[in-house]
Design a protein around this motif. Structure first.
Motif, PDB file in Angstrom:
ATOM      1  N   ARG A   1       4.662   2.696   7.621  1.00  0.00           N
ATOM      2  CA  ARG A   1       3.934   2.136   8.757  1.00  0.00           C
ATOM      3  C   ARG A   1       4.680   0.972   9.394  1.00  0.00           C
ATOM      4  O   ARG A   1       4.669   0.807  10.621  1.00  0.00           O
TER       5      ARG A   1
ATOM      6  N   LEU B   1       0.856  -1.176   0.000  1.00  0.00           N
ATOM      7  CA  LEU B   1       0.000   0.000   0.000  1.00  0.00           C
ATOM      8  C   LEU B   1       0.901   1.238   0.000  1.00  0.00           C
ATOM      9  O   LEU B   1       2.088   1.151   0.336  1.00  0.00           O
TER      10      LEU B   1
ATOM     11  N   HIS C   1      -0.160  -6.869   9.010  1.00  0.00           N
ATOM     12  CA  HIS C   1      -0.389  -5.859   7.973  1.00  0.00           C
ATOM     13  C   HIS C   1      -0.254  -6.479   6.584  1.00  0.00           C
ATOM     14  O   HIS C   1      -1.116  -6.256   5.713  1.00  0.00           O
TER      15      HIS C   1
ATOM     16  N   GLU D   1      -3.312  -9.150   6.212  1.00  0.00           N
ATOM     17  CA  GLU D   1      -4.698  -8.702   6.278  1.00  0.00           C
ATOM     18  C   GLU D   1      -4.977  -7.423   5.514  1.00  0.00           C
ATOM     19  O   GLU D   1      -6.106  -7.210   5.056  1.00  0.00           O
ATOM     20  N   GLU D   2      -3.977  -6.550   5.369  1.00  0.00           N
ATOM     21  CA  GLU D   2      -4.208  -5.288   4.658  1.00  0.00           C
ATOM     22  C   GLU D   2      -3.615  -5.293   3.251  1.00  0.00           C
ATOM     23  O   GLU D   2      -4.255  -4.831   2.306  1.00  0.00           O
TER      24      GLU D   2
ATOM     25  N   SER E   1       2.653   1.523   3.318  1.00  0.00           N
ATOM     26  CA  SER E   1       3.086   0.291   3.985  1.00  0.00           C
ATOM     27  C   SER E   1       4.488   0.401   4.566  1.00  0.00           C
ATOM     28  O   SER E   1       4.728   0.025   5.719  1.00  0.00           O
TER      29      SER E   1
END
Length: 218
Positions: free
Chosen positions: A43, A37, A55, A58-59, A40
């Motif tokens: 983060r 992302l 992360h 799931e993301e 990403s």
């Protein structure tokens, strides 16, 4: 009041691995037909193993359980470290020089197996009185948990401890824990202005973190 102990970060302070982490995780994600992302990388800097693997699963959408994602990526990182450990120039000498005057601890977002391997390869296993992974606390950076635990286990208070950090989340973690923060900004991944504002001292290289510089913090 004066500084009695220094808590070091590992990645970006002693070893220059942020780019390695990004390369390994991006390749792993791409191998499963996914992409990071937009936020990403930022983060995940400072996240614990459980947090970044969750992360990615799931993301980002890697179709595996977080525990498997963590095992796979950590295995690839360990392999890279065995091939070549990217020590930051002067970092080992800096740790040794500061250890002659201050108590030292290490608080890292890396997994325990990577911390132990790095310190063994670098010849620093005996340099730190205490080493902690964010795996061993409830929340990773930017939460203050790992720094608060390090200070508590040293039997000290945050007011007499300094932290050496490079990333936004690491600076936020140490700052919110109440330590005197020394920032060593990474050239490729510079910290956000609000995170850098946590620092009492900003240096261009870890070799500038000297006994005299630490003594002047308080």
């Amino acid at each position: 009041m004066s500084i009695e102990a220094i808590v070091f970060d590992l990645d970006g302070v002693i070893i220059d691995t942020e780019e390695v982490w990004e390369e390994v995780r991006r390749a792993y994600v791409a191998g499963h037909g996914r992409e990071f992302l937009p936020d990403s990388q930022d983060r995940m800097m400072g996240m614990s193993t459980v947090e970044w693997s969750t992360h990615l699963a799931e993301e980002v959408g890697v179709p595996l359980p977080p525990a498997q994602v963590a095992t796979d990526v950590l295995g690839k990182m360990a392999e890279r470290y065995r091939e070549s450990l990217p020590l930051i120039p002067g970092s080992v000498e800096t740790v040794r020089a500061l250890g002659a005057r201050y108590r030292l601890a290490l608080a890292s977002s890396s997994a325990r197996l990577l911390i132990d391997q790095v310190l063994d390869t670098a010849g620093l296993t005996d340099a730190f009185e205490l080493t902690l992974s964010t795996e061993e606390v409830a929340r990773g950076k930017p939460a203050p948990d790992v720094y608060l635990k390090a200070v508590a286990e040293l039997g000290l208070t945050p007011e007499v401890c300094a932290a050496v950090e490079d990333s936004s989340n690491g600076l936020r973690s140490a700052g919110s824990a109440g330590l005197a923060v020394i920032a060593v900004p990474h050239g490729v991944y510079p910290p956000a202005p609000d995170a850098l504002a946590q620092a009492s001292l900003v240096v261009k290289a870890v070799t500038e973190v000297t006994v005299d510089a630490v003594a002047a913090l308080r």
